[in-house]
Design a protein around this motif. Structure first.
Motif, PDB file in Angstrom:
ATOM      1  N   LEU A  10       0.854  -1.201   0.000  1.00 57.36           N
ATOM      2  CA  LEU A  10       0.000   0.000   0.000  1.00 57.36           C
ATOM      3  C   LEU A  10       0.882   1.239   0.000  1.00 57.36           C
ATOM      4  O   LEU A  10       1.000   1.977   0.979  1.00 57.36           O
ATOM      5  CB  LEU A  10      -0.936  -0.031   1.207  1.00 57.36           C
ATOM      6  CG  LEU A  10      -1.848  -1.262   1.278  1.00 57.36           C
ATOM      7  CD1 LEU A  10      -2.752  -1.184   2.496  1.00 57.36           C
ATOM      8  CD2 LEU A  10      -2.663  -1.438   0.001  1.00 57.36           C
ATOM      9  N   ALA A  54      -7.194  -3.816  -2.886  1.00 52.83           N
ATOM     10  CA  ALA A  54      -6.266  -2.844  -3.466  1.00 52.83           C
ATOM     11  C   ALA A  54      -5.839  -3.304  -4.851  1.00 52.83           C
ATOM     12  O   ALA A  54      -6.011  -4.469  -5.233  1.00 52.83           O
ATOM     13  CB  ALA A  54      -5.039  -2.659  -2.565  1.00 52.83           C
ATOM     14  N   THR A  56      -0.459   2.732  -5.745  1.00 47.76           N
ATOM     15  CA  THR A  56      -1.479   1.753  -5.385  1.00 47.76           C
ATOM     16  C   THR A  56      -2.768   2.468  -5.010  1.00 47.76           C
ATOM     17  O   THR A  56      -2.739   3.564  -4.455  1.00 47.76           O
ATOM     18  CB  THR A  56      -0.995   0.886  -4.210  1.00 47.76           C
ATOM     19  OG1 THR A  56       0.197   0.195  -4.595  1.00 47.76           O
ATOM     20  CG2 THR A  56      -2.042  -0.142  -3.808  1.00 47.76           C
ATOM     21  N   THR A  57      -3.879   1.840  -5.304  1.00 48.92           N
ATOM     22  CA  THR A  57      -5.194   2.323  -4.890  1.00 48.92           C
ATOM     23  C   THR A  57      -5.789   1.333  -3.907  1.00 48.92           C
ATOM     24  O   THR A  57      -5.842   0.131  -4.184  1.00 48.92           O
ATOM     25  CB  THR A  57      -6.130   2.487  -6.102  1.00 48.92           C
ATOM     26  OG1 THR A  57      -5.598   3.477  -6.982  1.00 48.92           O
ATOM     27  CG2 THR A  57      -7.524   2.908  -5.660  1.00 48.92           C
ATOM     28  N   LEU A  58      -6.217   1.848  -2.772  1.00 48.13           N
ATOM     29  CA  LEU A  58      -6.880   1.044  -1.748  1.00 48.13           C
ATOM     30  C   LEU A  58      -8.367   1.384  -1.747  1.00 48.13           C
ATOM     31  O   LEU A  58      -8.745   2.556  -1.862  1.00 48.13           O
ATOM     32  CB  LEU A  58      -6.277   1.346  -0.371  1.00 48.13           C
ATOM     33  CG  LEU A  58      -6.967   0.723   0.848  1.00 48.13           C
ATOM     34  CD1 LEU A  58      -6.846  -0.795   0.833  1.00 48.13           C
ATOM     35  CD2 LEU A  58      -6.376   1.301   2.136  1.00 48.13           C
TER      36      LEU A  58
END
Length: 311
Positions: free
Chosen positions: A180, A239, A184-186
């Motif tokens: 993360l 994610a 990165t996209t969470l």
């Protein structure tokens, strides 16, 4: 048009060791806005280097005046307008910067993966070279830095009351997942109006497992884009980055955490392709890499990495 906001690392903008849906937000933003925030290292005053001139005065002030008992400083919460229970908060991790030239690593009583074997408790203070993006251990070895926030969370359901930061749960929290990081996209399910996003527990670098209980614990500044998604319906943290899907499993039992990570990956493969559950499960076995995220936070973590080129 989106706006950028900065949250200063002052005591009134953070809490020390808990999440609570009744906390007033320190900032309100529109969906799609970006926010830069800083969080101080986890731990107490004894986790600061002997040369206290290396410590920001606001860090001392946070210990003196922040709410809670630790061990993690979390900055926030941030209210995102339009977020409602049942939505998903998309958290695009845009950048991380290290404000400190030091961090600490500790072996602590009754904690870690081998608590009964490591009872000579110790704390070291590796130096951080922010230009070279390296850390230097006391025995001379240098390691590359790969910073990330251990804690990324929305507020827990109000019915749960105040929740301590150490165990990660369905609202995120102390996941200690080194994937993360910027790029990165969470995605986190929303349980309260405004989502109430917080971040903290900066790490300079960490191995999967975080086995001795600490990573390179340090201050960290991060920039995030916060977007309300009403079209996803995710009910569990998930994610992705440019190349991989990243499923997340959390449970007191490591086997159950692994099962949750696999179950989530199967679900997301089916969402994104025409594969049925059997086919998705077989694809996970052929191309998914199941990893131990951490074994030290009460709720253990596993995550699965699946290359998007395998879909």
């Amino acid at each position: 048009m989106s706006r950028h906001h900065v949250i200063e690392p002052t005591p009134e903008n953070m809490v020390y060791g808990f999440f609570d849906a009744t906390l007033p937000p320190v900032l309100e933003v529109d969906s799609g806005d970006t926010v830069t925030l800083t969080s101080w290292p986890a731990g107490g005053l004894d986790s600061m280097p002997p040369d206290r001139s290396r410590v920001d005065e606001l860090n001392f002030a946070a210990h003196e005046r922040s709410l809670g008992d630790g061990p993690h400083f979390v900055t926030g919460p941030i209210y995102v307008r339009g977020a409602e229970p049942g939505d998903v908060l998309q958290i695009d991790i845009l950048s991380h910067e290290l404000p400190y030239d030091w961090g600490f690593v500790s072996i602590l009583p009754l904690l870690g993966t081998l608590p009964d074997e490591f009872t000579e408790y110790e704390t070291i203070f590796p130096d951080i070279d922010r230009n070279q993006r390296t850390m230097k251990l006391p025995w001379g070895k240098e390691l590359p830095l790969d910073p990330f926030f251990g804690v990324l969370a929305v507020a827990p359901p109000k019915a749960w009351g105040r929740q301590p930061t150490p165990p990660p749960r369905v609202f995120g929290g102390n996941m200690d997942n080194k994937e993360l990081k910027p790029g990165t996209t969470l995605y986190l399910p929303v349980f309260n109006e405004g989502a109430l996003f917080s971040a903290g527990d900066g790490h300079g670098v960490q191995g999967d497992g975080e086995v001795c209980i600490t990573a390179l614990e340090t201050a960290l500044t991060g920039t995030f884009r916060l977007t309300v998604r009403k079209d996803l319906g995710y009910t569990y943290p998930f994610a992705e980055n440019e190349t991989h899907l990243i499923s997340i499993g959390l449970h007191e039992d490591l086997d159950d955490a692994a099962a949750q990570a696999v179950r989530q990956m199967v679900e997301h493969i089916c969402r994104r392709t025409t594969l049925n559950r059997n086919q998705a499960y077989m694809l996970c076995s052929l191309a998914g890499d199941l990893r131990v995220t951490q074994t030290v936070d009460g709720q253990k973590g596993c995550h699965m990495m699946l290359g998007k080129d395998k879909l």
